[in-house]
Design a protein around this motif. Structure first.
Motif, PDB file in Angstrom:
ATOM      1  N   ILE A  28       0.765  -1.077  -0.011  1.00 23.93           N
ATOM      2  CA  ILE A  28      -0.073   0.017  -0.085  1.00 23.93           C
ATOM      3  C   ILE A  28       0.812   1.285  -0.032  1.00 23.93           C
ATOM      4  N   VAL A  29       1.864   1.405   0.777  1.00 26.30           N
ATOM      5  CA  VAL A  29       2.840   2.488   0.843  1.00 26.30           C
ATOM      6  C   VAL A  29       3.482   2.641  -0.374  1.00 26.30           C
ATOM      7  N   ALA A  30       4.071   1.590  -1.080  1.00 21.04           N
ATOM      8  CA  ALA A  30       4.876   1.687  -2.338  1.00 21.04           C
ATOM      9  C   ALA A  30       4.050   2.282  -3.442  1.00 21.04           C
ATOM     10  N   LYS A  31       2.518   1.776  -3.489  1.00 18.68           N
ATOM     11  CA  LYS A  31       1.686   2.473  -4.502  1.00 18.68           C
ATOM     12  C   LYS A  31       1.587   3.739  -4.165  1.00 18.68           C
ATOM     13  N   LYS A  32       1.201   4.109  -2.913  1.00 20.10           N
ATOM     14  CA  LYS A  32       0.938   5.743  -2.753  1.00 20.10           C
ATOM     15  C   LYS A  32       1.917   6.612  -2.938  1.00 20.10           C
ATOM     16  N   HIS A  33       3.426   5.985  -2.745  1.00 16.83           N
ATOM     17  CA  HIS A  33       4.507   6.875  -2.869  1.00 16.83           C
ATOM     18  C   HIS A  33       5.044   6.606  -4.196  1.00 16.83           C
ATOM     19  N   HIS A  34       4.590   5.751  -4.847  1.00 17.88           N
ATOM     20  CA  HIS A  34       4.912   5.508  -6.601  1.00 17.88           C
ATOM     21  C   HIS A  34       6.507   5.128  -6.514  1.00 17.88           C
ATOM     22  N   VAL A  35       6.734   4.019  -5.581  1.00 16.09           N
ATOM     23  CA  VAL A  35       7.999   3.415  -5.432  1.00 16.09           C
ATOM     24  C   VAL A  35       7.730   2.000  -5.509  1.00 16.09           C
ATOM     25  N   GLU A  36       9.080   1.242  -5.985  1.00 14.64           N
ATOM     26  CA  GLU A  36       8.829  -0.161  -5.862  1.00 14.64           C
ATOM     27  C   GLU A  36       8.981  -0.775  -4.631  1.00 14.64           C
ATOM     28  N   ILE A  37       8.547  -1.997  -4.337  1.00 15.35           N
ATOM     29  CA  ILE A  37       8.581  -2.597  -2.885  1.00 15.35           C
ATOM     30  C   ILE A  37       9.740  -3.012  -2.702  1.00 15.35           C
ATOM     31  N   SER A  38      10.746  -3.345  -3.621  1.00 13.95           N
ATOM     32  CA  SER A  38      12.216  -3.674  -3.745  1.00 13.95           C
ATOM     33  C   SER A  38      12.847  -2.568  -3.128  1.00 13.95           C
ATOM     34  N   GLU A  39      12.595  -1.357  -3.630  1.00 15.90           N
ATOM     35  CA  GLU A  39      13.121  -0.053  -3.378  1.00 15.90           C
ATOM     36  C   GLU A  39      13.134   0.236  -1.735  1.00 15.90           C
ATOM     37  N   LEU A  40      11.762  -0.007  -1.519  1.00 17.03           N
ATOM     38  CA  LEU A  40      11.350   0.546   0.227  1.00 17.03           C
ATOM     39  C   LEU A  40      12.072  -0.430   0.952  1.00 17.03           C
ATOM     40  N   ARG A  41      12.192  -1.632   0.678  1.00 16.95           N
ATOM     41  CA  ARG A  41      13.021  -2.581   1.405  1.00 16.95           C
ATOM     42  C   ARG A  41      14.405  -2.975   1.438  1.00 16.95           C
ATOM     43  N   SER A  42      15.232  -1.682   0.392  1.00 13.77           N
ATOM     44  CA  SER A  42      16.461  -1.871   0.200  1.00 13.77           C
ATOM     45  C   SER A  42      17.371  -1.341   1.105  1.00 13.77           C
ATOM     46  N   GLY A  43      16.807  -0.149   1.906  1.00 15.60           N
ATOM     47  CA  GLY A  43      17.672   0.604   2.816  1.00 15.60           C
ATOM     48  C   GLY A  43      18.238   1.960   1.828  1.00 15.60           C
ATOM     49  N   SER A  44      17.526   2.149   0.707  1.00 20.84           N
ATOM     50  CA  SER A  44      18.009   3.299  -0.016  1.00 20.84           C
ATOM     51  C   SER A  44      17.825   4.790   0.631  1.00 20.84           C
ATOM     52  N   ARG A  45      18.536   5.569   0.357  1.00 19.36           N
ATOM     53  CA  ARG A  45      18.413   6.947   1.038  1.00 19.36           C
ATOM     54  C   ARG A  45      17.843   7.925   0.219  1.00 19.36           C
ATOM     55  N   ARG A  46      17.354   7.559  -0.910  1.00 20.88           N
ATOM     56  CA  ARG A  46      16.682   8.696  -1.784  1.00 20.88           C
ATOM     57  C   ARG A  46      15.610   9.143  -1.282  1.00 20.88           C
ATOM     58  N   ARG A  47      15.515  10.426  -1.496  1.00 16.28           N
ATOM     59  CA  ARG A  47      14.285  11.063  -0.652  1.00 16.28           C
ATOM     60  C   ARG A  47      13.178  10.577  -0.685  1.00 16.28           C
ATOM     61  N   THR A  48      12.536  10.345  -2.017  1.00 23.07           N
ATOM     62  CA  THR A  48      11.086   9.528  -2.250  1.00 23.07           C
ATOM     63  C   THR A  48      11.129   8.261  -1.395  1.00 23.07           C
ATOM     64  N   ILE A  49      12.080   7.494  -1.429  1.00 20.87           N
ATOM     65  CA  ILE A  49      12.170   6.281  -0.611  1.00 20.87           C
ATOM     66  C   ILE A  49      12.169   6.361   0.898  1.00 20.87           C
ATOM     67  N   MET A  50      12.937   7.353   1.543  1.00 26.06           N
ATOM     68  CA  MET A  50      12.977   7.559   2.813  1.00 26.06           C
ATOM     69  C   MET A  50      11.641   8.090   3.286  1.00 26.06           C
ATOM     70  N   ARG A  51      11.013   8.957   2.604  1.00 22.92           N
ATOM     71  CA  ARG A  51       9.356   9.472   2.836  1.00 22.92           C
ATOM     72  C   ARG A  51       8.546   8.339   2.803  1.00 22.92           C
ATOM     73  N   ALA A  52       8.560   7.364   2.099  1.00 21.87           N
ATOM     74  CA  ALA A  52       7.758   6.394   1.980  1.00 21.87           C
ATOM     75  C   ALA A  52       8.067   5.330   3.311  1.00 21.87           C
ATOM     76  N   ARG A  53       9.384   5.040   3.484  1.00 27.38           N
ATOM     77  CA  ARG A  53       9.899   4.415   4.657  1.00 27.38           C
ATOM     78  C   ARG A  53       9.211   4.901   5.960  1.00 27.38           C
ATOM     79  N   GLU A  54       9.280   6.212   5.944  1.00 24.79           N
ATOM     80  CA  GLU A  54       8.967   7.164   7.236  1.00 24.79           C
ATOM     81  C   GLU A  54       7.342   6.722   7.576  1.00 24.79           C
TER      82      GLU A  54
END
Length: 104
Positions: A28-54
């Motif tokens: 649900i979070v990945a869809k809302k933030h328009h990111v891939e699930i693998s990116e969300l779970r990767s530990g990436s520090r990209r701003r969009t990924i960090m916001r989704a992770r937050e």
């Protein structure tokens, strides 16, 4: 104070009874933030990924009652990272919207 605690417990219990798990929340979070699930779970520090992770961490810990360690393992980050998000960041408007989409 006691009524606030009881209300939080009821919210957590209601979401848990609905069967919301980390995998569902991640999707649900990945869809809302328009990111891939693998990116969300990767530990990436990209701003969009960090916001989704937050948003993910705020909901998982504060609303679903998951432990910071459990959420950190799932996302591929440190427990300290999740604790900082939960303790020092406010819940974003997206987190509220995501939470509404989980509610019946």
């Amino acid at each position: 104070v006691i009524k606030e605690v009881e209300a939080r417990e009821m919210e957590t219990l209601r979401l848990r009874m609905k069967g919301v798990c980390l995998e569902d929340l991640c999707e649900i979070v990945a869809k809302k933030h328009h990111v891939e699930i693998s990116e969300l779970r990767s530990g990436s520090r990209r701003r969009t990924i960090m916001r989704a992770r937050e948003d993910f961490a705020q909901i998982a810990v504060k609303k679903l009652g998951m432990s910071s360690a459990e959420v950190a393992r799932f996302l591929g980050v440190t427990t300290t990272c999740i604790c900082r998000i939960v303790n020092h960041r406010r819940m974003s408007k997206y987190a509220g919207e995501l939470l509404d989409s989980l509610s019946p």
